[in-house]
Write a protein that holds these residues in place. Structure first.
Motif, PDB file in Angstrom:
ATOM      1  N   ARG A 176     -16.226 -56.703  -3.844  1.00  0.00           N
ATOM      2  CA  ARG A 176     -16.979 -57.601  -2.950  1.00  0.00           C
ATOM      3  C   ARG A 176     -17.727 -58.723  -3.666  1.00  0.00           C
TER       4      ARG A 176
ATOM      5  N   CYS B  81     -13.783 -62.166  -0.193  1.00  0.00           N
ATOM      6  CA  CYS B  81     -15.159 -61.685  -0.381  1.00  0.00           C
ATOM      7  C   CYS B  81     -16.099 -62.799  -0.803  1.00  0.00           C
TER       8      CYS B  81
ATOM      9  N   MET C 299     -14.739 -60.033  -8.497  1.00  0.00           N
ATOM     10  CA  MET C 299     -14.380 -59.557  -9.832  1.00  0.00           C
ATOM     11  C   MET C 299     -13.022 -58.860  -9.868  1.00  0.00           C
TER      12      MET C 299
ATOM     13  N   CYS D  63      -8.960 -58.713  -2.826  1.00  0.00           N
ATOM     14  CA  CYS D  63      -9.228 -59.026  -1.422  1.00  0.00           C
ATOM     15  C   CYS D  63      -8.563 -60.310  -0.932  1.00  0.00           C
TER      16      CYS D  63
ATOM     17  N   GLY E  43     -10.296 -58.948  -7.695  1.00  0.00           N
ATOM     18  CA  GLY E  43      -9.081 -59.660  -7.312  1.00  0.00           C
ATOM     19  C   GLY E  43      -8.231 -58.962  -6.270  1.00  0.00           C
TER      20      GLY E  43
ATOM     21  N   TYR F 249      -9.860 -54.211  -0.487  1.00  0.00           N
ATOM     22  CA  TYR F 249     -10.933 -54.842  -1.262  1.00  0.00           C
ATOM     23  C   TYR F 249     -11.564 -53.776  -2.130  1.00  0.00           C
TER      24      TYR F 249
HETATM   25  S1  FES Z   1     -13.289 -57.673  -3.286  1.00  0.00           S
HETATM   26 FE1  FES Z   1     -13.101 -57.871  -5.448  1.00  0.00          FE
HETATM   27  S2  FES Z   1     -12.586 -59.972  -5.667  1.00  0.00           S
HETATM   28 FE2  FES Z   1     -12.951 -59.809  -3.542  1.00  0.00          FE
END
Ligand code: FES
Ligand code: SF4
Ligand code: SF4
Lengths: 110, 256
Positions: free
Chosen positions: B71, B90, B74, B78, B76, B68
């Motif tokens: 969080r 997230c 943004m 995770c 992409g 990740y």
């Molecule tokens: S941690 Fe970046 S989209 Fe989920």
């Protein structure tokens, strides 16, 4: 495993089959409603060029359409590709064409 | 994915003030090998699936591998399979996905596994390149900057997909990728459709050519799992359909 040519062949054969299926259903309903016997049906189809063309076109469209559809299923289910997949596609298409042609010829040849 | 059994491990962490826990099965292993391992994780009123995975890694087993960055939906990076469905972890609240107090977390479908929950994204991005997902400008730095009207129909169509975060959720959801691993997949094809509509791209035929092969857009079955699961509510299915229409037009000698 479906390039543009097979894709278009499948779509165009489907477009062809649409009206042919409707025509076929209409003929079946007409024949049953009218109570035509097999002999009477054969009497109308034997030697008829329009019926030969109608069901001949149907057989060709079905053969192309079904062969490509089965090709996709076989590839996605078993992972088969390359020459064997080509051979399978052609075998199904030719097999259906031959079987269909026999049936069409049997009812339309004099 | 091979399922080879469960290993149980007690939660060694004492949690004060909250005695409710949930059972979380997490895929452990690398390559094609592995098994689910069960962890007991404290249940909070508000927590995301990524919070749960982080809790396990920080409090129970530091060797748990996952990925990740932002969080906040943004970057992409995770995305994982949560109770069998691809999700951006997230931004996925546990409450929404918990079934019978249980959670199952696995690496993204349709991609090789590096380790535990980290899928190997290389095949996904290689397909972006194969699908011509690189902008090839029609002008050089010596030319004047091209004016693009926001109302231009091509720009409007292209805008629809620019919020893609490359999370591969759609790719994991696509049954055609599962059955036909060479298929370029929804995200890469959506990118090609965006470029196709971008007025700054001059060679549209080249864009179409890169999605025309036996691995291209014509393999899509139009069932729309991609659009159903895209966390950004984009419509890869619509993009692939657009490519198919353009392809059919060019097949009949139209300008594509
Ligand atoms: S941690 Fe970046 S989209 Fe989920
Ligand atoms: S609609 Fe097409 S691209 Fe989207 S998931 Fe289905 S097969 Fe894949
Ligand atoms: S189209 Fe949606 S699901 Fe697919 S990679 Fe982009 S953001 Fe993720």
């Amino acid at each position: 495993m479906l390039g543009i040519r097979l894709y278009m062949a499948q779509r165009l054969s489907a477009m062809m089959m649409g009206p042919l299926v409707l025509g076929h259903l209409a003929v079946m309903i007409y024949a049953i409603q009218g109570g035509l016997s097999s002999a009477e049906i054969l009497g109308r189809t034997k030697g008829s060029i329009p019926w030969f063309l109608f069901y001949g076109a149907f057989v060709l469209a079905v053969s192309v359409h079904a062969a490509i559809g089965l090709r996709v299923i076989l590839h996605e289910v078993t992972g088969l590709k390359g020459r064997l997949l080509e051979a399978f596609t052609w075998a199904v298409m030719l097999g259906l064409t031959v079987m269909g042609a026999r049936a069409v010829l049997a009812v339309t040849l004099l | 994915m091979r399922y080879t059994g469960f290993r149980k491990r007690a939660n060694r962490c004492a949690v004060s003030g909250n005695d409710k826990t949930m059972e979380v099965s997490v895929w452990r292993g690398s390559g094609g090998q592995g098994a689910y391992e069960i962890f007991q994780v404290p249940a909070q009123d508000n927590q995301t699936v990524l919070d749960v995975v982080s809790y396990i890694q920080q409090e129970i087993d530091p060797s748990l591998t996952y990925r990740y960055a932002c969080r906040v939906g943004m970057c992409g990076s995770c995305a994982m399979m949560v109770n069998g469905q691809p999700r951006w972890t997230c931004r996925t609240h546990v409450k929404k996905v918990l079934t019978a107090g249980r959670l199952t977390v696995a690496p993204l479908r349709n991609l090789p596994v590096i380790r535990d929950l980290a899928a190997d994204m290389d095949p996904f991005f290689e397909k972006w390149v194969k699908a011509g997902g690189v902008h090839k400008p029609g002008r050089s730095r010596d030319d004047a900057i091209q004016q693009v009207s926001p109302e231009d129909p091509g720009r409007v169509e292209a805008n629809k997909a620019i919020e893609c975060i490359n999370c591969a959720v759609c790719y994991a959801a696509c049954d055609t990728v599962a059955g036909s691993p060479d298929y370029l997949g929804p995200a890469a094809l959506q990118r090609a459709w965006t470029l196709y509509n971008d007025v700054k791209v001059t060679d549209r035929a080249a864009v179409l050519a890169s999605v025309t092969g036996p691995e291209g857009c014509t393999n899509c079955h139009s069932q729309g799992s991609c659009t159903r699961f895209c966390p950004n509510e984009l419509d890869p299915l619509g993009s692939v359909a657009g490519l198919k229409r353009a392809l059919a037009r060019s097949f009949f000698g139209g300008k594509g």
